[in-house]
Design a protein around this motif. Structure first.
Motif, PDB file in Angstrom:
ATOM      1  N   GLY A 235      14.021  13.739  16.408  1.00  0.00           N
ATOM      2  CA  GLY A 235      14.982  13.919  15.312  1.00  0.00           C
ATOM      3  C   GLY A 235      14.322  14.609  14.149  1.00  0.00           C
ATOM      4  N   PRO A 236      15.128  15.052  13.197  1.00  0.00           N
ATOM      5  CA  PRO A 236      14.555  15.776  12.054  1.00  0.00           C
ATOM      6  C   PRO A 236      13.656  14.892  11.203  1.00  0.00           C
ATOM      7  CG  PRO A 236      16.933  15.480  11.789  1.00  0.00           C
ATOM      8  CD  PRO A 236      16.590  14.962  13.139  1.00  0.00           C
ATOM      9  N   THR A 237      12.843  15.501  10.371  1.00  0.00           N
ATOM     10  CA  THR A 237      11.967  14.759   9.456  1.00  0.00           C
ATOM     11  C   THR A 237      12.808  13.873   8.543  1.00  0.00           C
ATOM     12  OG1 THR A 237      10.656  16.740   9.411  1.00  0.00           O
ATOM     13  CG2 THR A 237      10.066  15.033   7.835  1.00  0.00           C
ATOM     14  N   GLY A 238      12.357  12.643   8.379  1.00  0.00           N
ATOM     15  CA  GLY A 238      13.070  11.732   7.497  1.00  0.00           C
ATOM     16  C   GLY A 238      14.217  11.021   8.179  1.00  0.00           C
ATOM     17  N   ALA A 239      14.353  11.209   9.505  1.00  0.00           N
ATOM     18  CA  ALA A 239      15.474  10.601  10.222  1.00  0.00           C
ATOM     19  C   ALA A 239      15.292   9.096  10.367  1.00  0.00           C
ATOM     20  CB  ALA A 239      15.624  11.241  11.591  1.00  0.00           C
ATOM     21  N   GLY A 240      14.027   8.647  10.485  1.00  0.00           N
ATOM     22  CA  GLY A 240      13.784   7.216  10.634  1.00  0.00           C
ATOM     23  C   GLY A 240      12.920   6.866  11.831  1.00  0.00           C
ATOM     24  N   LYS A 241      12.262   7.862  12.409  1.00  0.00           N
ATOM     25  CA  LYS A 241      11.432   7.605  13.595  1.00  0.00           C
ATOM     26  C   LYS A 241      10.256   6.680  13.273  1.00  0.00           C
ATOM     27  CE  LYS A 241      10.679  12.058  14.085  1.00  0.00           C
ATOM     28  NZ  LYS A 241      11.487  12.693  13.022  1.00  0.00           N
ATOM     29  N   THR A 242       9.521   7.031  12.223  1.00  0.00           N
ATOM     30  CA  THR A 242       8.371   6.215  11.835  1.00  0.00           C
ATOM     31  C   THR A 242       8.820   4.822  11.435  1.00  0.00           C
ATOM     32  OG1 THR A 242       7.465   8.253  10.957  1.00  0.00           O
ATOM     33  CG2 THR A 242       6.268   6.239  10.456  1.00  0.00           C
ATOM     34  N   THR A 243       9.996   4.754  10.841  1.00  0.00           N
ATOM     35  CA  THR A 243      10.504   3.457  10.401  1.00  0.00           C
ATOM     36  C   THR A 243      10.686   2.521  11.599  1.00  0.00           C
ATOM     37  OG1 THR A 243      11.610   4.586   8.586  1.00  0.00           O
ATOM     38  CG2 THR A 243      12.312   2.343   9.060  1.00  0.00           C
ATOM     39  N   ILE A 244      11.177   3.050  12.724  1.00  0.00           N
ATOM     40  CA  ILE A 244      11.354   2.221  13.922  1.00  0.00           C
ATOM     41  C   ILE A 244      10.013   1.619  14.331  1.00  0.00           C
ATOM     42  CG2 ILE A 244      11.858   2.344  16.400  1.00  0.00           C
ATOM     43  CD1 ILE A 244      14.175   4.145  15.768  1.00  0.00           C
TER      44      ILE A 244
ATOM     45  N   PHE B 149       5.293  -4.155  10.213  1.00  0.00           N
ATOM     46  CA  PHE B 149       4.771  -3.714   8.918  1.00  0.00           C
ATOM     47  C   PHE B 149       5.834  -3.983   7.865  1.00  0.00           C
ATOM     48  CE2 PHE B 149       1.743  -0.354  10.887  1.00  0.00           C
ATOM     49  CZ  PHE B 149       0.857  -1.366  11.189  1.00  0.00           C
ATOM     50  N   TYR B 150       7.077  -3.879   8.306  1.00  0.00           N
ATOM     51  CA  TYR B 150       8.223  -4.247   7.468  1.00  0.00           C
ATOM     52  C   TYR B 150       9.123  -5.149   8.297  1.00  0.00           C
ATOM     53  CZ  TYR B 150       7.021  -0.576   4.123  1.00  0.00           C
ATOM     54  OH  TYR B 150       6.396   0.194   3.177  1.00  0.00           O
ATOM     55  N   ASP B 151       9.862  -6.043   7.628  1.00  0.00           N
ATOM     56  CA  ASP B 151      10.787  -6.908   8.351  1.00  0.00           C
ATOM     57  C   ASP B 151      12.212  -6.407   8.195  1.00  0.00           C
ATOM     58  OD1 ASP B 151       9.231  -8.747   9.690  1.00  0.00           O
ATOM     59  OD2 ASP B 151       8.872  -9.923   7.863  1.00  0.00           O
TER      60      ASP B 151
ATOM     61  N   PHE C 243       0.826  -1.210   0.000  1.00  0.00           N
ATOM     62  CA  PHE C 243       0.000   0.000   0.000  1.00  0.00           C
ATOM     63  C   PHE C 243       0.862   1.262   0.000  1.00  0.00           C
ATOM     64  CE2 PHE C 243      -2.431  -3.420   1.872  1.00  0.00           C
ATOM     65  CZ  PHE C 243      -3.580  -3.369   1.117  1.00  0.00           C
ATOM     66  N   ASP C 244       2.072   1.138   0.597  1.00  0.00           N
ATOM     67  CA  ASP C 244       2.959   2.296   0.642  1.00  0.00           C
ATOM     68  C   ASP C 244       3.503   2.648  -0.737  1.00  0.00           C
ATOM     69  OD1 ASP C 244       2.618   2.734   3.249  1.00  0.00           O
ATOM     70  OD2 ASP C 244       4.559   1.958   3.917  1.00  0.00           O
ATOM     71  N   THR C 245       3.629   1.630  -1.598  1.00  0.00           N
ATOM     72  CA  THR C 245       4.315   1.886  -2.866  1.00  0.00           C
ATOM     73  C   THR C 245       3.349   2.037  -4.030  1.00  0.00           C
ATOM     74  OG1 THR C 245       4.581  -0.492  -3.077  1.00  0.00           O
ATOM     75  CG2 THR C 245       6.472   0.735  -2.272  1.00  0.00           C
TER      76      THR C 245
ATOM     77  N   PRO D  70      20.334   1.815   3.029  1.00  0.00           N
ATOM     78  CA  PRO D  70      19.878   1.575   4.406  1.00  0.00           C
ATOM     79  C   PRO D  70      19.190   2.800   4.997  1.00  0.00           C
ATOM     80  CG  PRO D  70      22.267   1.739   4.300  1.00  0.00           C
ATOM     81  CD  PRO D  70      21.780   1.700   2.891  1.00  0.00           C
ATOM     82  N   THR D  71      18.031   2.565   5.601  1.00  0.00           N
ATOM     83  CA  THR D  71      17.275   3.643   6.242  1.00  0.00           C
ATOM     84  C   THR D  71      17.618   3.676   7.726  1.00  0.00           C
ATOM     85  OG1 THR D  71      15.502   3.285   4.666  1.00  0.00           O
ATOM     86  CG2 THR D  71      14.956   4.562   6.613  1.00  0.00           C
ATOM     87  N   LEU D  72      17.768   2.477   8.329  1.00  0.00           N
ATOM     88  CA  LEU D  72      18.194   2.408   9.729  1.00  0.00           C
ATOM     89  C   LEU D  72      19.521   1.663   9.787  1.00  0.00           C
ATOM     90  CD1 LEU D  72      15.014   1.595  11.853  1.00  0.00           C
ATOM     91  CD2 LEU D  72      16.102   3.814  11.445  1.00  0.00           C
TER      92      LEU D  72
ATOM     93  N   SER E  19      16.442  -1.494   5.317  1.00  0.00           N
ATOM     94  CA  SER E  19      16.345  -0.608   4.150  1.00  0.00           C
ATOM     95  C   SER E  19      15.040  -0.866   3.411  1.00  0.00           C
ATOM     96  CB  SER E  19      17.519  -0.840   3.205  1.00  0.00           C
ATOM     97  OG  SER E  19      17.734  -2.223   3.037  1.00  0.00           O
ATOM     98  N   TYR E  20      14.375   0.211   3.003  1.00  0.00           N
ATOM     99  CA  TYR E  20      13.171   0.078   2.182  1.00  0.00           C
ATOM    100  C   TYR E  20      13.566  -0.388   0.789  1.00  0.00           C
ATOM    101  CZ  TYR E  20      10.380   2.640   5.625  1.00  0.00           C
ATOM    102  OH  TYR E  20       9.717   3.029   6.757  1.00  0.00           O
ATOM    103  N   LYS E  21      14.655   0.238   0.273  1.00  0.00           N
ATOM    104  CA  LYS E  21      15.163  -0.182  -1.028  1.00  0.00           C
ATOM    105  C   LYS E  21      16.513  -0.820  -0.809  1.00  0.00           C
ATOM    106  CE  LYS E  21      13.126   3.793  -3.297  1.00  0.00           C
ATOM    107  NZ  LYS E  21      13.454   4.958  -2.449  1.00  0.00           N
TER     108      LYS E  21
HETATM  109  P1  ADP Z   1      10.614  10.240  10.193  1.00  0.00           P
HETATM  110  O1  ADP Z   1       9.491   9.481  10.794  1.00  0.00           O
HETATM  111  O2  ADP Z   1      11.776  10.376  11.120  1.00  0.00           O
HETATM  112  O3  ADP Z   1      10.215  11.552   9.635  1.00  0.00           O
HETATM  113  P2  ADP Z   1      10.706   8.055   8.336  1.00  0.00           P
HETATM  114  O4  ADP Z   1      11.021   6.905   9.206  1.00  0.00           O
HETATM  115  O5  ADP Z   1       9.295   8.201   7.917  1.00  0.00           O
HETATM  116  O6  ADP Z   1      11.217   9.406   8.980  1.00  0.00           O
HETATM  117  O7  ADP Z   1      11.575   7.968   7.008  1.00  0.00           O
HETATM  118  C1  ADP Z   1      12.944   7.657   7.003  1.00  0.00           C
HETATM  119  C2  ADP Z   1      13.416   7.592   5.560  1.00  0.00           C
HETATM  120  O8  ADP Z   1      12.846   6.479   4.888  1.00  0.00           O
HETATM  121  C3  ADP Z   1      13.063   8.820   4.747  1.00  0.00           C
HETATM  122  O9  ADP Z   1      14.166   9.130   3.934  1.00  0.00           O
HETATM  123  C4  ADP Z   1      11.883   8.372   3.924  1.00  0.00           C
HETATM  124  O10 ADP Z   1      11.877   9.044   2.699  1.00  0.00           O
HETATM  125  C5  ADP Z   1      12.145   6.902   3.751  1.00  0.00           C
HETATM  126  N1  ADP Z   1      10.889   6.137   3.683  1.00  0.00           N
HETATM  127  C6  ADP Z   1       9.877   6.182   4.570  1.00  0.00           C
HETATM  128  N2  ADP Z   1       8.892   5.316   4.238  1.00  0.00           N
HETATM  129  C7  ADP Z   1       9.287   4.715   3.097  1.00  0.00           C
HETATM  130  C8  ADP Z   1       8.734   3.722   2.237  1.00  0.00           C
HETATM  131  N3  ADP Z   1       7.536   3.172   2.486  1.00  0.00           N
HETATM  132  N4  ADP Z   1       9.428   3.351   1.150  1.00  0.00           N
HETATM  133  C9  ADP Z   1      10.624   3.895   0.891  1.00  0.00           C
HETATM  134  N5  ADP Z   1      11.212   4.820   1.646  1.00  0.00           N
HETATM  135  C10 ADP Z   1      10.562   5.242   2.738  1.00  0.00           C
END
Ligand code: ADP
Length: 605
Positions: free
Chosen positions: A389-398, A405-407, A128-130, A370-372, A364-366
């Protein structure tokens, strides 16, 4: 993108060709083959109905030759009854065939919808994210509709056209090969004219569709952007720009209509020329006693019957092609890879304490980006962990990794000492409560929206949760209180109110581990206070992860994880981190300290 098929015409703008028709047809057949017996019945009915349409004209010919010419009115009357019966039966069988086919189509389409929707429920979040939601929606609605249409009418029409065509030609040849040849004279002419006209029509319809698309886009932007238009006093310019687009649509629209309007009359003329030729040549042959007058009548009727299925076939083949392409798009979704099954040794998580540990986590999403990177932390039961942390740092990813939601790529995540890869997904997710700032609210009552947190909760429990979340005062001020049905995506609620509902939902779910996402947008101070209080109540006695934007939350956290560019670069509590004079210190100074200076009194946002 303009929707295909919009507008008041039935000429297809462009036929989307399927990529692999035979494979798709086989899969469609899997759905249809359940109804083999019914399909066979339909086929039989189609054959009977088609045969009966051939009988009509033949009987008229016979009436002329055998009864009208010899003045046998008694015989004529008998034949008339047979004729009426034949026509009545044709209608009956056509209706029966439509009725049966419609039922088959509806059941098939229901099965397709069910399978596609079931599939959506097991697809991973990454799907759904992509993907654009509009695209997925369109596959489950528009595409299924097209398949339905094709099954409903095209299939029987194609059968019926082919049978009528073969039947008519055979009968004509049997009656008089010479007249058959003569009546075919206009066919190539018709064929060429149709092709010439449709080529132009298609072109202008496609232009019209494009123009309509830009007009729609223009109007949509104008409506959404009205505030900007008004603020910059650009109304006149908007009107001018609209006039241009509007005129363009008018021009291509007229051309498209002219070409498509020519088609009908032109075909009529050609048809009538055909009749005249058949009548003339037939008359001459009759005078020569080669054929009878009745045969002329039969032929005139048959020539009419003969061009209809030809046109229908051409139309239906387009529809069928689009339907196969639609089925292909639908099957693409059904072929998506679902979330993998739980590990065979996966345990059910019960009586969760809320101990969470990330150990050398890489993700890594891709692939290759690596994202984390090497994330490590340990949250003890009941602690509050602030992610900063700043936007895009990886908070939501954690958060995305904790909920699976992702492995992760490598490392381990433990909950209560179990690696989450060895916990069933359902029990893991049930032990987590998530209240994100853009929580989805369904267009149902407030009561049911909160109940989404725990479906078997009683009304009283739901209301208690709402009270704890400080949401009750605003709920009671809604027109129907708890029974107010929210508009789609709850656009009629403020951001702060939506968050209160999200918190109420989480309170009701009563999870051991909580994930909160503080609203970034500004809410009024009172609502803000309500949210703050509600969050504190909610966090009590639970391990809480807060994607934090407010200083008060961050200050109270047991542990602050400062994340930058996918790494935890600092951690500790507020006082410890300030002392370090590092990244957090600078973040604090730039984000929060300034506010203090600006209004002089309040340091907190
Ligand atoms: P934050 O919550 O700290 O603002 P995110 O964890 O959402 O940051 O995002 C971290 C990085 O991963 C960003 O560079 C973002 O563009 C990328 N990203 C987030 N979600 C996805 C996704 N579904 N697919 C690919 N890249 C993603």
């Amino acid at each position: 993108m303009p929707e295909p098929g919009r507008g008041h015409h039935n000429i297809q703008v462009e036929t989307i060709k399927p990529k692999n028709a035979s494979v798709t047809l086989k899969r469609l057949w899997n759905y249809l083959s359940v109804h083999k017996l019914k399909l066979l019945t339909v086929l039989l009915l189609v054959i009977i109905a088609a045969a009966l349409t051939l009988v009509g004209p033949y009987l008229i010919g016979k009436a002329i030759d055998d009864y009208i010419t010899p003045h046998d009115f008694k015989g004529l009357f008998k034949l008339l009854i047979v004729l009426i019966t034949a026509y009545a039966l044709t209608s009956l069988f056509t209706w029966m065939q439509n009725y049966n086919m419609m039922k088959i189509a509806q059941i098939t389409v229901r099965d397709l919808r069910k399978d596609a929707f079931d599939k959506l429920q097991v697809l991973p979040v990454s799907f759904f994210d992509t993907r654009s939601h509009g695209d997925v929606m369109s596959r489950l609605t528009n595409d299924i509709d097209l398949i339905n249409n094709a099954l409903n009418t095209s299939l029987t029409q194609i059968f019926s056209s082919i049978i009528t065509l073969i039947g008519t030609i055979s009968l004509m040849l049997w009656l008089s090969p010479l007249l058959t040849l003569i009546s075919m004279i206009t066919v190539p002419l018709m064929f060429i004219t149709t092709r010439l006209i449709t080529k132009n029509t298609k072109h202008y319809f496609s232009e019209q569709q494009k123009a309509l698309g830009s007009l729609n886009g223009f109007i949509e932007e104008d409506i959404s952007g009205q505030k900007v238009v008004k603020a910059f006093v650009h109304e006149q310019e908007e009107v001018k720009r609209f006039e241009n687009t509007n005129a363009e649509l008018r021009d291509v629209g007229i051309k498209a209509q002219i070409y498509s309007g020519v088609m009908g009359p032109l075909m009529n003329v050609l048809n009538n020329i055909g009749f005249a030729v058949v009548a003339g040549a037939g008359g001459w042959l009759a005078v020569q006693h080669v054929i009878t007058v009745g045969t002329i009548a039969i032929f005139i009727n048959y020539t009419k019957q003969f061009t209809r299925p030809l046109n229908e076939l051409a139309n239906q083949i387009n529809t069928i092609q689009s339907a196969i392409a639609s089925a292909e798009r639908l099957f693409e979704i059904m072929d998506e890879i679902p979330e993998p099954d739980d590990a065979p040794d996966a345990v059910e998580l019960t009586n969760v304490n809320g101990d969470v540990e990330f150990k050398n986590v890489y993700f890594s999403y891709k692939p290759g980006e690596p994202t984390l990177k090497d994330v490590n932390f340990h949250a003890l039961p009941g602690q509050t962990i602030a992610l900063v942390g700043p936007t895009g740092a990886g908070k939501t990813t954690i958060v995305n990794l904790l909920t699976r939601f992702y492995d992760i790529d490598s490392g381990n995540i433990f909950v209560d000492g179990y690696d989450i890869k060895h916990i069933t997904r359902n029990s893991l997710r049930s032990s987590l409560g998530i209240a994100l700032q853009d929580t989805y609210l369904f267009s149902e009552s407030v009561l049911d929206n909160i109940r989404y947190g725990r479906l078997n909760a009683s009304d009283e429990e739901v209301k208690a949760a709402a009270r704890m979340a400080n949401a009750e005062p605003f709920i009671l001020s809604l027109p129907d209180g708890y029974n107010t049905v929210l508009s789609e995506d709850a656009t009629d609620l403020s951001q702060g109110q939506r968050q209160l509902l999200a918190i109420a939902r989480a309170i009701l779910a009563d999870p051991a581990i909580l994930i909160l996402d503080e609203a970034t947008s500004n809410v009024d101070t009172r609502t803000e206070q309500h949210i703050q209080e509600a969050m504190l109540k909610l966090m009590e006695g639970r391990t809480s992860f807060v994607i934090a934007h407010r200083l008060s939350t961050i200050r109270q956290a047991d542990n602050i994880l400062v994340i930058n560019d996918g790494r935890i670069i600092e951690h500790g509590n507020h006082v410890e981190l300030l002392k370090q004079h590092g990244f957090y210190y600078n973040l604090y100074m730039s984000q929060f300290a300034n506010i203090k200076k600006l209004d002089g009194t309040v340091a907190e946002r």
